[in-house]
Design an enzyme around this catalytic site. Structure first.
Site, PDB file in Angstrom:
ATOM      1  N   VAL A 170      -2.605  -1.609  75.589  1.00  0.00           N
ATOM      2  CA  VAL A 170      -2.528  -2.974  75.084  1.00  0.00           C
ATOM      3  C   VAL A 170      -1.832  -3.795  76.149  1.00  0.00           C
ATOM      4  O   VAL A 170      -0.691  -3.523  76.510  1.00  0.00           O
ATOM      5  CB  VAL A 170      -1.741  -3.056  73.756  1.00  0.00           C
ATOM      6  CG1 VAL A 170      -1.680  -4.499  73.278  1.00  0.00           C
ATOM      7  CG2 VAL A 170      -2.381  -2.165  72.712  1.00  0.00           C
TER       8      VAL A 170
ATOM      9  N   GLY B  52       3.479  -6.802  81.182  1.00  0.00           N
ATOM     10  CA  GLY B  52       3.431  -5.352  81.153  1.00  0.00           C
ATOM     11  C   GLY B  52       2.295  -4.857  80.299  1.00  0.00           C
ATOM     12  O   GLY B  52       1.686  -5.609  79.548  1.00  0.00           O
TER      13      GLY B  52
ATOM     14  N   ASP C 292      14.215 -13.756  70.102  1.00  0.00           N
ATOM     15  CA  ASP C 292      12.749 -13.811  70.160  1.00  0.00           C
ATOM     16  C   ASP C 292      12.162 -13.149  68.921  1.00  0.00           C
ATOM     17  O   ASP C 292      11.187 -12.407  69.004  1.00  0.00           O
ATOM     18  CB  ASP C 292      12.237 -13.139  71.426  1.00  0.00           C
ATOM     19  CG  ASP C 292      10.777 -13.505  71.714  1.00  0.00           C
ATOM     20  OD1 ASP C 292      10.332 -14.564  71.215  1.00  0.00           O
ATOM     21  OD2 ASP C 292      10.092 -12.746  72.412  1.00  0.00           O
TER      22      ASP C 292
END
Length: 715
Positions: free
Chosen positions: A434, A439, A550
């Site tokens: 994914v 990254g 976040d």
């Protein structure tokens, strides 16, 4: 006819806002930092660690900014390393250092020094009157290619005004909160190389605005030249230190086994590393609070003096010949060279970043044995980039940290296993990969060792630039320290060829809550169950004075055991000593009003984000999901309110309305703590774990069908 031809040939005015104002569903490439399994993170806006907005990670590309004419004056990235050189580390219970660890420390130190020089030289590539901005540059040091002076919305370009009109925001609200709008635009448009500044009210004509803009550009250019000169002086001085100075023996125990151990020294003391770049290391036997950072001791005649750096509870007994001087939030104590003090480079709207030089918020500052030469900071500095307050720290445990980049080698040796080819340790699972903006995450299986044949999540992170190295190590260290049933479990990290970090975590087979929302409709009791689990994780983080910053649906995961866990701690910050930070970071739709207003914020930002996540789960989407500009501007000015008169919310329970109302308070001091929210009546309606387990087969089936449908559409 000639007029028609000229009209058709006329170029349409470009509108850069369309590049970053779309929702994440429409434009995945806009995310700056992907979560473990999804895109959509941003970091920045005129401030912050990686201050700057929608920056996609395109490989090997550079951006070209013309600095000649048409407001394209200035530009470029400025590399500004930290100068604090005293850091502290907690060691293992063993009193000896292995030979392999020692050699690794030495190798890492040499490699990091050369890596910094490489980054420094590659970040400013100037040809003629043009700057080429490498995408790997540290965006903390962003210097814009274009500065636009705005006092009212009429000052925007025609296409920008048209875009604002399409958002259906009242004109009076826009003009009355132009500073908030500019904060939002600076956060989102950083990758475009544009900086919006608010024109003083006494500048009313175009000539005045132009002169004001030119003054700002000149200040930015002068700042850039000064920083480059300081860098050269700093590098020359370091070069002299490499050839001169007395090295002390280093006795540091390094943990490289990757297990979740919180290392502590036998006697409770922490070793203080001074000038790790030059191997000039001084230690003392007093108990040190690592967050009390001292200025860089760049002195050719150190001669093994003991420099004690203590907190308020420690005794500071210095018998050296040097004068004692205290760093404050407005003064940097320098040695016999012109150093690059962190606050010299990074002074901005607030003095919070200067706390790094004064040892946190204890009020007394850090006490150093330095020369008496001092340099006062300007009370009204020019426009400069602002970083997150912990930009030069790598977390060890609450209140303790390494100084970055001086002690990067020690942090790397403690946190990461050096492996030439870590791929031999794993085999790829069914869900191959994914991709995120920063990254790629793989489902893999260990092929041997403690986790043999256990499926894990492997996150590959680029580890080249200075900013990425700091962020990677800080995220690894925080996740490694945290141990809670509602936080994803850290397993290990590996360094590959000095260019990548492979971080291994537990694999969550259910995917993210965001995936679930897109394929499944949750009733309130299941929303309450997920919310309760996340509140437990936030309660744990609050007990450690750590803010996640976040929190969003794509950073919350669920597995087949009905376990709900929080992931992605890339923007997390330890507020033990800092107390507050000024930094726009995180994801646009979930950002708190105080962050959008560029004000100091603390742990309460996570409560606001939780309220948005809860609204997203019950409604199926975030408020104002079509426009980041509108979502952020309204959140920062009027807040987010829900009414029972709306069609989508007419069936919501009073408990849900009240829960959202208390979470989405504009004033952060009025938001309840996670512990208080766990007692809220809405949480009492939560489904049991057994009921949630019964729901999971339907959730997974819906997810599988959606994946198959997308696969057919892509064929």
């Amino acid at each position: 006819m000639q007029k028609i031809v000229s009209f058709l040939k006329k170029k349409k005015e470009p509108n850069s806002w369309s590049n970053f104002d779309r929702s994440d569903d429409k434009s995945k490439s806009l995310s700056k930092k992907g979560s473990l399994y999804a895109n959509g993170n941003y970091d920045g806006g005129g401030s912050g660690s990686g201050s700057g907005g929608s920056s996609s990670n395109s490989s090997g590309s550079s951006r070209k900014i013309n600095t000649g004419g048409n407001n394209r004056n200035g530009g470029g990235m400025v590399h500004s390393p930290s100068n604090s050189s005293i850091s502290s580390t907690s060691s293992n219970n063993s009193n000896s250092t292995t030979a392999s660890s020692s050699s690794k420390l030495k190798g890492n130190k040499n490699r990091n020094s050369s890596g910094k020089q490489k980054n420094s030289s590659s970040q400013h590539q100037q040809y003629g009157n043009t700057y080429y901005l490498d995408d790997e540059c540290d965006s903390d040091d962003f210097i814009p290619g274009e500065v636009r002076s705005i006092s009212k919305t009429i000052d925007f370009s025609k296409s920008e005004r048209k875009w604002l009109t399409s958002l259906n925001i009242p004109q009076e609200l826009l003009d009355g909160n132009i500073n908030v709008l500019l904060n939002v635009l600076n956060f989102l448009s950083k990758k475009e190389g544009i900086l919006y500044i608010q024109t003083p009210t006494n500048i009313i004509n175009n000539t005045g605005k132009k002169n004001f803009q030119q003054q700002q550009l000149q200040q930015l250019q002068q700042q850039q030249q000064q920083q480059q000169l300081q860098q050269q002086q700093h590098q020359q001085h370091n070069h002299q230190i490499y050839g001169n100075g007395n090295n002390n023996n280093l006795n540091v125990n390094v943990n490289v086994n990757g297990n979740n151990n919180n290392s502590n020294n036998n006697n409770g003391n922490y070793t203080s590393y001074v000038n790790s770049r030059s191997n000039s290391i001084a230690s003392n036997n007093s108990s040190i609070t690592p967050s009390t950072s001292c200025s860089n001791l760049n002195n050719d005649n150190n001669n093994n003096n003991n420099n004690n750096c203590t907190d308020n509870n420690s005794n500071n007994n210095n018998n050296n010949n040097n004068n004692n001087s205290t760093t404050t939030t407005t003064t940097i104590t320098n040695t016999n060279v012109n150093m690059i003090g962190a606050s010299n480079i990074n002074s901005s709207k607030s003095n919070l970043n200067s706390l790094l030089l004064s040892g946190g918020s204890n009020g007394n500052g850090g006490v150093d044995n330095l020369s008496s030469t001092t340099t006062s900071l300007s009370q009204n500095p020019p426009i400069q980039p602002m970083r997150r307050s912990d930009y030069n720290r790598i977390f060890i445990e609450p209140g303790k940290f390494y100084i970055f980049p001086e002690s990067e080698s020690f942090a790397l040796a403690r946190l990461v296993v050096e492996e030439e080819d870590p791929s031999k340790l794993f085999r790829i699972g069914e869900n191959a990969e994914v991709k995120g903006a920063f990254g790629t995450v793989y489902q893999v299986f260990y092929v041997n060792g403690q986790y043999n044949n256990v499926d894990v999540a492997l996150k590959k992170m680029d580890h080249k630039s200075e900013k990425k190295r700091r962020n990677n190590l800080n995220e690894i260290s925080i996740l490694r320290y945290l141990k809670h049933p509602n936080i994803v479990t850290y397993i290990n990290s590996y360094e590959k060829n000095d260019e990548e970090i492979w971080m291994v975590m537990e694999y969550m087979d259910g995917g993210t809550i965001r995936d679930a929302i897109s394929n499944f409709t949750f009733t309130e009791k299941y929303v309450a169950y997920i919310t309760k689990e996340i509140l437990h994780s936030l309660e744990y983080l609050a007990s450690l004075n750590i803010a996640h910053r976040d929190l969003k649906s794509s950073n919350i995961m669920i597995n087949s055991k009905a376990e709900v866990k929080l992931i992605d701690f890339g923007f997390s910050i330890d507020l033990t000593h800092l107390k507050q930070d000024i930094n726009m970071c995180g994801s646009p739709f979930y950002m708190s009003p105080e962050q959008i207003q560029d004000k100091a914020h603390g742990l309460a930002v996570d409560i606001w984000s939780l309220g948005i996540v809860v609204a997203e789960m019950v409604r199926g989407r975030v408020p104002h999901h079509k426009s980041k500009i509108k979502a952020m501007f309204l959140a920062g000015t009027v807040g987010v309110k829900f009414s029972k008169e709306k069609k989508y919310s007419c069936h919501w329970s009073p408990e849900l309305f009240d829960f959202l109302n208390v979470c989405l308070q504009m004033d952060p001091t009025k938001r309840p703590t996670p512990t208080q929210l766990l007692q809220h009546p809405f949480i009492a309606t939560a489904a049991t774990k057994a009921e949630t387990l019964d729901l999971l087969p339907l959730l997974f089936m819906s997810k599988t069908l959606s994946k198959l449908s997308r696969g057919r559409d892509n064929q």
